[in-house]
Design a protein around this motif. Structure first.
Motif, PDB file in Angstrom:
ATOM      1  N   ARG A  13       3.372   6.433  61.859  1.00  0.00           N
ATOM      2  CA  ARG A  13       2.066   5.895  61.478  1.00  0.00           C
ATOM      3  C   ARG A  13       1.431   5.099  62.620  1.00  0.00           C
ATOM      4  N   PRO A  54       0.562  11.187  60.735  1.00  0.00           N
ATOM      5  CA  PRO A  54       0.577  11.762  59.381  1.00  0.00           C
ATOM      6  C   PRO A  54      -0.323  12.990  59.226  1.00  0.00           C
ATOM      7  N   LYS A  64       2.208  17.326  51.531  1.00  0.00           N
ATOM      8  CA  LYS A  64       2.148  15.873  51.660  1.00  0.00           C
ATOM      9  C   LYS A  64       3.467  15.316  52.169  1.00  0.00           C
ATOM     10  N   ASN A  67       6.684   9.038  50.877  1.00  0.00           N
ATOM     11  CA  ASN A  67       6.517   7.620  51.104  1.00  0.00           C
ATOM     12  C   ASN A  67       7.909   7.068  51.368  1.00  0.00           C
ATOM     13  N   THR A  68       8.207   6.738  52.628  1.00  0.00           N
ATOM     14  CA  THR A  68       9.561   6.314  52.993  1.00  0.00           C
ATOM     15  C   THR A  68       9.928   4.944  52.442  1.00  0.00           C
ATOM     16  N   GLU A  69       8.948   4.226  51.867  1.00  0.00           N
ATOM     17  CA  GLU A  69       9.282   2.973  51.187  1.00  0.00           C
ATOM     18  C   GLU A  69       9.890   3.239  49.816  1.00  0.00           C
ATOM     19  N   ASN A  71      11.013   6.820  48.905  1.00  0.00           N
ATOM     20  CA  ASN A  71      11.843   8.034  48.945  1.00  0.00           C
ATOM     21  C   ASN A  71      12.429   8.231  50.330  1.00  0.00           C
ATOM     22  N   ASP A 119       8.800   3.093  60.567  1.00  0.00           N
ATOM     23  CA  ASP A 119       8.166   3.964  59.573  1.00  0.00           C
ATOM     24  C   ASP A 119       9.047   4.203  58.360  1.00  0.00           C
TER      25      ASP A 119
END
Length: 131
Positions: A13, A54, A64, A67-69, A71, A119
Motif C-alpha cells: 500500500r 493494490p 479483490k 484485508n491482511t488485518e 485474513n 502491509d
C-alpha cells in the motif's frame, strides 16, 4: 516441461515504506522500483517477492485483494542457521517496525517466531537442525 523459477507477488500500500522495511532487514532490492512495483530477493536461491500497488495487483489477480488485518493469504518461512540467529532476526524485525504476531518459541526440534510486514503480510524465521 519444467518451470525455471518461482516467485511471490504481494500487495504494497506504500512502496516507499515497503522499501524502507525490507532494506532495514538487509534484503536486496531486485531491480529498480516503479510507481507500481518493487521487488526484493529473499534468499541465496534468489527467491523473489514482488510487491505491487493494490490497483495493479487487483488487475493481475482479476479480483479483490484480501484485508491482511482480518485474513491471511500466505506465510513465508525464512530459514536461520541457529537459535541465536532467530533471536537476532527478531530484534532486527522489531527495529525495522515489523509486528511480532508469534513470540519466539520451541516447536518440536526447531525454534521460530512470526512477524508481519507493514502491509500485514506474514513471515516466520525458523531454525530447524539439519535444514
Amino acid at each position: 516441461m519444467k518451470t525455471r523459477m518461482i516467485w511471490g507477488n504481494l500487495v504494497s500500500r506504500n512502496i516507499e515504506k515497503t522499501i524502507a522495511f525490507y532494506t532495514a532487514l538487509g534484503f536486496k532490492q531486485n531491480g529498480t522500483e516503479t510507481s507500481e512495483l518493487v521487488s526484493f530477493t529473499f534468499s541465496e536461491s534468489n527467491f523473489i517477492i514482488n510487491f505491487f500497488t493494490p490497483k495493479r495487483f487487483e488487475w493481475a489477480l482479476k479480483g479483490k485483494i484480501v484485508n491482511t488485518e482480518l485474513n491471511n493469504e500466505i506465510i513465508f518461512s525464512l530459514s536461520a542457521d541457529s537459535r541465536e540467529e532467530v533471536d537476532l532476526w527478531l530484534e532486527k524485525v522489531k527495529k525495522a517496525g515489523g509486528t511480532i504476531f508469534s513470540e519466539p518459541e520451541n516447536y518440536e526440534l526447531g525454534y521460530t517466531f512470526g512477524f508481519a510486514d507493514p502491509d500485514g503480510h506474514k513471515f516466520n524465521f525458523l531454525y530447524w537442525p539439519g535444514m
